[in-house]
Design an enzyme around this catalytic site. Structure first.
Site, PDB file in Angstrom:
ATOM      1  N   GLY A 114       0.543  -1.083   0.057  1.00 24.85           N
ATOM      2  CA  GLY A 114      -0.120   0.184   0.143  1.00 24.85           C
ATOM      3  C   GLY A 114       0.951   1.555   0.074  1.00 24.85           C
ATOM      4  O   GLY A 114       1.286   1.689   1.373  1.00 24.85           O
ATOM      5  N   THR A 115       1.236   2.103  -0.988  1.00 29.39           N
ATOM      6  CA  THR A 115       2.156   3.009  -0.874  1.00 29.39           C
ATOM      7  C   THR A 115       1.174   3.867  -2.207  1.00 29.39           C
ATOM      8  O   THR A 115       0.711   3.734  -3.329  1.00 29.39           O
ATOM      9  CB  THR A 115       2.989   2.188  -1.649  1.00 29.39           C
ATOM     10  OG1 THR A 115       4.040   1.025  -1.022  1.00 29.39           O
ATOM     11  CG2 THR A 115       4.472   3.064  -2.265  1.00 29.39           C
ATOM     12  N   VAL A 116       2.153   5.198  -1.813  1.00 31.70           N
ATOM     13  CA  VAL A 116       1.504   6.296  -3.146  1.00 31.70           C
ATOM     14  C   VAL A 116       2.967   6.491  -3.812  1.00 31.70           C
ATOM     15  O   VAL A 116       4.103   7.177  -3.039  1.00 31.70           O
ATOM     16  CB  VAL A 116       0.876   7.661  -2.530  1.00 31.70           C
ATOM     17  CG1 VAL A 116      -0.069   7.141  -2.401  1.00 31.70           C
ATOM     18  CG2 VAL A 116       1.578   8.008  -1.603  1.00 31.70           C
TER      19      VAL A 116
END
Length: 534
Positions: free
Chosen positions: A352-354
């Site tokens: 879960g990353t931006v």
């Protein structure tokens, strides 16, 4: 750089601009960065503004309590920032084994490591920014106070997390997550407004104190109190002692282009190792099964060794220099045959990353990534702060013989990686593909599609991707040509066609024309991606 046409029906078109550009996975966050550029900030200020906004407008993938990495290009020099946090000083593999754990838990207070995100913003602002941090954070504060409507992909993952968490997060320490992200017992729907005044208050405090309050003031006290109450290990002393690390980026030369990554504890060198091995094989051919097969096999080799060796640099059993050497690459390339190999399998969880990229007309460019890991992270939200804490410690091993074994104050093998491309000492630009262990595979495919096949930024991102999972198992997207699927099956690969777009990562690219300074950007069609430019 000259580019071919878009090889598939264009989902979006490459964006061109001159004065500045921000590319990321959420339109409002991209606009936050552009607002700061227009207000006199540079690319680094814009990146911080965008990153802060993403903690509000895409909390399904990142938060204030996560980690960050950055590659910054300024004045023809590249700089690296490692803002990943270590394990608390009071935790160890022996401690958890004594309590009956055979592996690190995925959620709760135990896998929480020291957050690096606020320190990253402060460090970037102090070293390279033009505007005060408190001004740069204003767009994010406004979104948190006033609220914003959920976008489609954001809403999808928010709802999936809620339905998963409401059956598994039943103990008291998870109460604040539901109060924050499912107010009144209801998850916000696509198009509905959501706000978080506590999040805004925390961002304002971080801006006014240059993040010091997070590590040594009231916020640090709130984190410490919560952890003590619920049996966690993270303490105020851990926060007090934390400093992000400026590092020398690592690189390999791939067919005349220098590809840059952050050194371990990050997994960026997996992409570099794969590129180094791959360039020793046959010359790539467009949409050819032999080429795709060799790409997958080169990635397998790199991942096998990366998973075995990457940890804190001083604890790696083999040096970074050797793993990136031509000698190593040639030795490993010889092991690649015409049939799919079956390496020792690894259990590769989703992330879960931006990711974001930013550039300005002065020549500054930044590749920036931040994450809470596995979506919302640990499931722990510190009450009255909006701070969702990461679960990065889940990647530690409890096996004392493993290089990545859990130790007090140690940083774990880290999945999030920013990328950067240069040629002949001049910047080409930042790129990244977020998504757990897909990230080096995404970096590899971005580079090969750009350098070998001359695809423009948007075409590079729109290309159907493959994702090696383990053994001979490879996932591909539905748009992946069927003749290639059938050919890969004949080579021994087990191919899974999946509609889960999240499995293939989400990328952003900004390239600069070295002669004219014109910027061209591509954004991810697999998410609510956007480019803001002027």
């Amino acid at each position: 750089m000259d580019y071919l046409y878009h090889p598939f029906p264009a989902k979006r078109h490459t964006v061109f601009a001159k004065k500045g550009m921000v590319a990321t996975s959420q339109p409002l966050a991209a606009q936050a960065g552009l607002e700061i550029l227009r207000n006199g900030g540079n690319a680094i200020d814009a990146a911080i503004a965008t990153a802060a906004a993403l903690t509000v407008v895409e909390p399904t993938s990142n938060g204030i309590g996560g980690d960050a990495f950055a590659l910054i290009w300024t004045k023809d020099k590249i700089h690296g920032l490692n803002a990943s946090g270590p394990a608390p000083q009071s935790i160890s593999a022996e401690e958890l084994r004594t309590k009956g754990y055979e592996k690190m838990p995925m959620h709760g207070v135990i896998p929480v490591t020291v957050p690096g995100v606020p320190a990253a913003w402060a460090a970037l602002s102090e070293k390279f920014g033009k505007l005060p941090l408190k001004e740069v954070l204003l767009p994010a504060i406004r979104y948190a106070e006033e609220g914003y409507p959920l976008t489609p992909i954001l809403g999808k993952y928010w709802k999936l997390a809620y339905h998963k968490f409401k059956t598994s997060f039943t103990s008291e320490e998870f109460t604040s997550w539901f109060e924050t992200f499912a107010p009144n017992g209801k998850v916000p729907e696509v198009g509905e407004m959501w706000n978080s005044p506590c999040h805004a208050k925390t961002l304002r405090t971080i801006g006014e104190s240059n993040a010091r309050d997070f590590y040594e003031g009231k916020i640090a006290d709130q984190i410490d109190t919560f952890m003590k109450k619920h049996g966690g290990y993270l303490s105020k002393s851990d926060l007090l002692s934390y400093k992000p690390q400026w590092v020398e980026p690592i690189s390999v030369n791939y067919r005349g282009y220098d590809v840059w990554e952050i050194p371990p504890n990050g997994q960026g060198m997996v992409a570099l190792m794969a590129l180094n091995v791959y360039k020793n094989l046959e010359k790539p051919k467009w949409q050819c099964a032999d080429t795709i097969h060799q790409q997958i096999e080169a990635m397998k080799v790199a991942f096998m060794d990366g998973q075995a060796f990457i940890t804190e640099p001083e604890e790696m059993p083999i040096s970074v220099e050797y793993l990136l050497s031509e000698e190593y690459a040639k030795k490993r390339s010889i092991t690649i045959k015409d049939e799919a190999s079956n390496p020792e399998p690894y259990d590769l969880p989703k992330g879960g990353t931006v990711y974001l990229a930013a550039a300005d007309e002065e020549g500054n460019m930044i590749s920036y990534i931040q994450s809470n890991y596995m979506g919302f992270g640990s499931g722990i939200v510190i009450p009255d702060t909006g701070i969702a804490l990461q679960n990065r410690g889940h990647d530690f091993s409890l096996d004392e013989s493993h290089p990545n074994v859990l130790k007090p104050g140690k940083r774990t093998y880290h999945t999030i990686i920013p990328g950067f491309l240069s040629k002949d000492g001049k910047a080409v630009g930042p790129f990244g593909v977020m998504g757990g262990y897909m990230q080096p595979q995404g970096h590899f495919q971005v580079v090969t599609n750009t350098v070998d096949f001359l695809l423009n930024p948007q075409a590079t991102l729109d290309m159907p991707r493959w994702h090696w999972l383990k053994g001979k198992t490879v996932q591909v997207e539905p748009e992946f040509p069927n003749y290639l699927v059938q050919s890969l099956v004949r080579k021994g690969h087990t191919i899974q066609v999946t509609t889960d777009g999240g499995s293939f990562g989400r990328g952003q690219i900004i390239w600069r024309n070295a002669e004219t300074g014109v910027l061209q950007g591509g954004t991810e069609s697999r998410t609510d991606g956007a480019i803001a430019a002027w």
